[in-house]
Design an enzyme around this catalytic site. Structure first.
Site, PDB file in Angstrom:
ATOM      1  N   GLU A   1       0.892  -1.249   0.119  1.00 29.90           N
ATOM      2  CA  GLU A   1       0.073  -0.076   0.084  1.00 29.90           C
ATOM      3  C   GLU A   1       0.900   1.337   0.146  1.00 29.90           C
ATOM      4  OE1 GLU A   1      -3.594  -0.374   2.126  1.00 29.90           O
ATOM      5  OE2 GLU A   1      -3.790   1.625   2.462  1.00 29.90           O
TER       6      GLU A   1
ATOM      7  N   GLU B   1       1.933   1.949  -3.686  1.00 25.78           N
ATOM      8  CA  GLU B   1       0.778   2.344  -4.231  1.00 25.78           C
ATOM      9  C   GLU B   1       0.596   3.956  -3.911  1.00 25.78           C
ATOM     10  OE1 GLU B   1      -2.766   0.175  -2.920  1.00 25.78           O
ATOM     11  OE2 GLU B   1      -3.511   0.653  -5.056  1.00 25.78           O
TER      12      GLU B   1
ATOM     13  N   CYS C   1      -8.633  -2.466   4.197  1.00 19.73           N
ATOM     14  CA  CYS C   1      -8.396  -3.470   4.966  1.00 19.73           C
ATOM     15  C   CYS C   1      -9.685  -3.924   5.349  1.00 19.73           C
ATOM     16  CB  CYS C   1      -7.395  -3.154   6.209  1.00 19.73           C
ATOM     17  SG  CYS C   1      -5.807  -2.652   5.725  1.00 19.73           S
TER      18      CYS C   1
ATOM     19  N   SER D   1      -7.634   1.541  -2.282  1.00 20.26           N
ATOM     20  CA  SER D   1      -6.382   0.955  -2.436  1.00 20.26           C
ATOM     21  C   SER D   1      -6.578  -0.616  -2.973  1.00 20.26           C
ATOM     22  CB  SER D   1      -5.653   0.600  -1.068  1.00 20.26           C
ATOM     23  OG  SER D   1      -4.626  -0.482  -1.202  1.00 20.26           O
TER      24      SER D   1
ATOM     25  N   LYS E   1     -15.130 -10.244   8.308  1.00 23.00           N
ATOM     26  CA  LYS E   1     -13.824 -10.998   7.692  1.00 23.00           C
ATOM     27  C   LYS E   1     -14.615 -12.345   7.172  1.00 23.00           C
ATOM     28  CE  LYS E   1     -10.515  -8.503   8.138  1.00 23.00           C
ATOM     29  NZ  LYS E   1      -9.816  -7.997   6.806  1.00 23.00           N
TER      30      LYS E   1
ATOM     31  N   GLU F   1     -15.855 -11.434   4.186  1.00 17.36           N
ATOM     32  CA  GLU F   1     -14.777 -11.218   3.126  1.00 17.36           C
ATOM     33  C   GLU F   1     -14.094 -12.688   2.715  1.00 17.36           C
ATOM     34  OE1 GLU F   1     -11.340  -8.127   3.465  1.00 17.36           O
ATOM     35  OE2 GLU F   1     -10.760 -10.067   4.460  1.00 17.36           O
TER      36      GLU F   1
ATOM     37  N   GLU G   1     -14.167 -12.692  -5.409  1.00 15.44           N
ATOM     38  CA  GLU G   1     -12.895 -12.415  -5.710  1.00 15.44           C
ATOM     39  C   GLU G   1     -11.590 -13.050  -5.134  1.00 15.44           C
ATOM     40  OE1 GLU G   1     -15.369 -10.579  -4.374  1.00 15.44           O
ATOM     41  OE2 GLU G   1     -15.675  -8.796  -5.833  1.00 15.44           O
TER      42      GLU G   1
ATOM     43  N   CYS H   1     -10.329  -2.261  14.795  1.00 16.48           N
ATOM     44  CA  CYS H   1     -10.554  -3.604  14.932  1.00 16.48           C
ATOM     45  C   CYS H   1     -10.906  -4.014  16.259  1.00 16.48           C
ATOM     46  CB  CYS H   1      -9.570  -4.520  14.170  1.00 16.48           C
ATOM     47  SG  CYS H   1      -9.350  -4.127  12.481  1.00 16.48           S
TER      48      CYS H   1
END
Lengths: 676, 185
Positions: free
Chosen positions: A284, A287, A304, A324, A363, A366, A371, A508
């Protein structure tokens, strides 16, 4: 006079004097005086609701009132416990229990349930009322959250959390009186509406009506399977909360004993998600510097947090290019582990099972995103929350305090402090700044702590000097804050280089998978624990992590290079808030009508899609094309940048006009029309 | 009295060859009305209830897709709009019949024997407390908790027409009359 203004106003609580110090209501005042007033529906960060009728106090001259809705006034006198109040509270709890699904021993909320706790504290020993409710089906559609309406006490905490703190409103009260319930729109399954899986509703639910979906059984099954090699990755925020259930204070690091517990349960390797966080910093960071050099796609939004990612896909499709492209640390770990571990551990790829331990319910969602599946194999097989790991520790009969601390396995368990602070709001930004500062100045960074990006405020802004250059950063947590900031960025009213977004208040550490805490300061304590862990770690900068360097040299090549890109980066697509919500404006009974779908979502509406829709409908009517043309309103073609969007049969028309649409309709209907 | 609302497509679709065109035009008109209502209230979320009232007037109920459209247009979550639509007895999410028969079961009507009238109406139309609309979408039978016409108890209201001092026989006769009229039409 002057003396008087200096004196703070006081009230008399149970005969004791208590000063009013800006408390907003009598309930806060009582808490300050260390009086534990029972309540379901009061949360200091949510609006006052006054629904549960438990926080009653008897105010002199006013009678029994709810303390949460009563503003303190100088000279007020009230009692917090009288025979009348105790009886009223008891009846209120008894009435709730009458319609409650009393499956307490099998409820995941058992022992942390507020209803259970209050029934015990208030001495409710029997329920004299007849059960009248019907049994509602349990909603297990979501990969993250299980919704059991039979345990709901209608306190509305989840509704206000979702609406006020997260600005989503995926669930709300519906129906009335005895029929009243909290449901997603139209009573649909949670998985088909705009829920982003953050689970903050779960975090505030006082009962077991909303709980994290458990994957414990699947994990045990893989551990018990001798063919499988089961590896764990543990997120940074887990280690500072895991011990709470075993008597440690929030924030106290339980890392070593937690690793020991995982090994004793049967995990073959125990790795650290902080390692992948270090990797995220490098990718990142590159980037960011690349985008700053070219001036393109700024600000870069962090990616994230999976709840934020889904949120932006639903509400800010025009900002998706700014996200990102880095996978989250969880998924970076998954990809990398799948790539290197079969060779390193000598295990067949299909026998490698990757389990994440996360503070987070999103999560779980996710890990199931398409993907992150390659050849039908997900990057991560199972996601456990901190709570589930605690349950497994108990089930394995491990005496946590007596465990000898152990260390993570190498190489995917070696991290720097930068990877650890990821678990707190502001941590990702700070970790990236530590990288960018050295990269930009070319000099070693000695002062690694960026205190300007730390803190608890919902939206924080700072300009950080990196040598000659400076980076404008913004840090938000809570999705309502994220929405406010993203709108300003989208509309050009705010300019940053980096925006860090965490869906959960505090980041988190405040995730919905963390142990249920009655201590409002727990989140801050856990964050403090992470910063302490950073300070006591030898390395503080991700670029100093020797295992990360080795990873690039041996496996990945250049940061941001082709293989790094393939393994560690992803893409996003705008998505509908509610699935299956097409709106047939003009149906056709014919077999093959020309189908015109006009997007009536917000973006396309603003760009004039409704005018096109009206014109198409008028055209159909004046030219008697009923039946030959079917007209639908739809809620997103995932192409909001080119609004308004219209599809004619399967052909998408970007930046559509009525003329363009009719041209396509005529073309599509030509063969059918020619005989006439 | 205002004209009866147009028949829903379920009936007209099989009635005549030109029917689909009419149903299509009807739907277009309803959708345009929906947009017109939203615009007139400036898509103000505070005006959700009057918006829903007017939309229900043209659709005769609140279809799910229309509620999602309204929610998106006024910037409210669909769950909130659904909550409002299910809270008020006035709103309905199920299509109602062309003739909505409301039988008063308030105190005055109840003591003047409204229950036998309800039984008779439901018996005549094969309806129950849960099945309130006939499959041909012609009739809906529901009870209300006072129409404010206690002097005429027991009272039946069919769409906008008030019929006082009903008996099971006279109530069923009203239904028969409508059936005859509809068959002739």
């Amino acid at each position: 006079m002057e003396q008087k203004t200096d004196q703070k106003p006081t009230v008399l609580v149970d005969g004791r004097e208590v000063t009013i110090d800006g408390e907003r209501n009598l309930l806060e005042l009582c808490r300050k005086a260390n009086i534990d007033i029972p309540t379901f529906c009061y949360h200091s960060n949510l609006s006052v609701y006054g629904a549960c009728r438990l926080c009653l106090v008897d105010v002199k001259g006013r009678g029994v009132v709810t303390s949460c809705t009563t503003i303190p006034e100088a000279g007020m006198e009230f009692k917090t416990t009288t025979g009348e109040i105790r009886e009223m509270r008891k009846i209120a709890v008894e009435l709730l229990l009458a319609n409650h699904d009393m499956d307490c021993p099998t409820c995941p909320k058992s022992t942390t349930c507020k209803l259970q706790d209050l029934a015990r504290k208030l001495g409710v020993r029997e329920v004299r009322f007849r059960k009248t409710n019907r049994v509602e089906p349990i909603d297990r559609s979501s990969p993250s959250i299980e919704r059991n309406p039979n345990r709901c006490v209608l306190c509305g905490d989840c509704v206000r959390m979702c609406d006020e703190v997260q600005s989503i409103g995926a669930i709300d009260f519906a129906y009335r009186g005895s029929e009243c319930s909290v449901v997603p729109a139209f009573g649909k399954d949670l998985n088909t509406v705009e829920c982003v899986h953050c689970g903050q509703c779960v975090a505030v639910c006082p009962t077991g009506a909303l709980t994290p979906r458990s994957e414990i059984d699947a994990v045990w099954a893989d551990i018990d399977n001798p063919k499988k090699v089961v590896v764990a990755q543990v997120a940074p925020a887990v280690r500072v909360a895991f011990g709470e259930q075993f008597g440690l204070a929030p924030g106290a690091a339980a890392t070593g004993r937690m690793v020991a517990a995982l090994r004793r349960m049967g995990f073959d390797q125990v790795y650290d998600t902080s390692f992948a966080a270090d990797l995220t910093v490098i990718e990142e960071g590159h980037e960011l510097l690349g985008r700053m050099a070219s001036g393109e796609k700024l600000p870069i939004f962090t990616s994230c947090c999976p709840a934020w990612v889904k949120f932006s896909e639903q509400y800010f499709p025009e900002l998706l290019p700014n996200l990102s492209s880095c996978k989250s640390p969880q998924e970076m770990f998954g990809s990398l582990a799948r790539y290197i571990l079969p060779k390193q551990l000598g295990v067949a790829p299909e026998d490698l099972v990757i389990v994440s331990i996360m503070p987070c319910t999103a999560k779980k969602f996710e890990a199931k995103r398409p993907e992150f599946q390659h050849d039908n194999i997900p990057g991560v097989d199972h996601v456990l929350t901190t709570q589930e790991l605690i349950t497994m520790t108990d089930a394995a009969g491990l005496n946590f305090p007596s465990l000898e601390p152990e260390s993570f396995d190498m190489p995917l368990g070696f991290k720097t402090g930068a990877g650890v602070i990821f678990g707190s709001s502001g941590g990702v930004t700070e970790a990236v700044l530590r990288f960018a500062a050295e990269k930009v100045t070319g000099k070693p960074l000695t002062q690694v702590e960026f205190h300007e990006v730390r803190g608890n405020e919902g939206i924080r802004e700072a300009t950080v000097a990196l040598g000659e250059a400076s980076v404008r950063v913004a840090i938000v947590h809570g999705l309502a804050n994220a929405r406010a900031l993203a709108e300003r960025v989208r509309d050009g009213h705010a300019h940053y280089d980096v925006v860090e977004v965490m869906a959960c208040p505090g980041g988190c550490v405040g995730g919905a998978g963390q142990p249920v805490s009655n201590d409002p300061g727990a989140r801050a304590q856990r964050a403090k624990g992470l910063y302490e862990a950073d300070r006591t770690t030898d390395l503080h900068k991700s670029q100093d992590n020797p295992m990360i360097r080795e990873m690039y040299e041996t496996w990945l090549g250049e940061p941001g290079g082709p293989l790094a890109h393939e393994l560690l980066h992803t893409h996003y697509a705008s998505r509908k808030r509610i699935t299956d919500s097409d709106f047939t404006v003009l149906p056709s009974a014919e077999k093959r009508p020309v189908c015109v779908s006009v997007c009536v979502g917000t973006n396309c509406y603003l760009k004039g899609s409704q005018e096109i829709l009206s014109k198409v409908l008028n055209h159909v009517e004046t030219n008697h094309l009923h039946g030959a043309v079917e007209v639908k309103g739809t809620f997103c073609f995932e192409n909001c940048g080119q609004a308004p969007n219209v599809a004619v049969n399967n052909q998408l028309i970007e930046s559509a006009t009525f003329e363009k649409v009719m041209e396509a309709v005529n073309e599509a209907s030509c063969p059918a029309k020619s005989p006439a | 009295m205002n004209t009866a609302p147009a028949a829903p497509e379920a009936i007209t679709a099989t009635a005549a060859p030109s029917a689909p065109a009419e149903a299509g035009a009807e739907r277009t008109r309803k959708f345009e009305k929906c947009v017109e209502v939203l615009n007139r209230y400036h898509r103000n979320p505070a005006k959700l209830i009057p918006i829903l009232q007017e939309i229900q007037e043209s659709y005769r109920y609140l279809p799910e897709e229309v509620l999602v459209f309204v929610a998106t247009s006024v910037g409210l979550p669909p769950a909130r709009v659904f909550g409002v639509a299910t809270f008020y007895a006035h709103f309905t999410l199920k299509p109602k019949g062309k003739y909505v028969i409301r039988l008063c079961d308030g105190t005055a009507c109840h003591v003047r024997a409204s229950q036998p009238i309800l039984d008779a109406l439901r018996g005549r139309l094969s309806l129950t407390a849960t099945e309130q609309t006939t499959p041909d979408m012609l009739f809906t039978v529901e009870t209300v908790s006072c129409l404010g016409a206690c002097g005429l108890a027991p009272v039946v209201v069919i769409n906008e027409d008030v019929h006082g001092q009903m008996t099971p026989e006279t109530a069923v006769a009203l239904v028969d009359e409508i059936c005859t009229k509809e068959q002739g039409a």
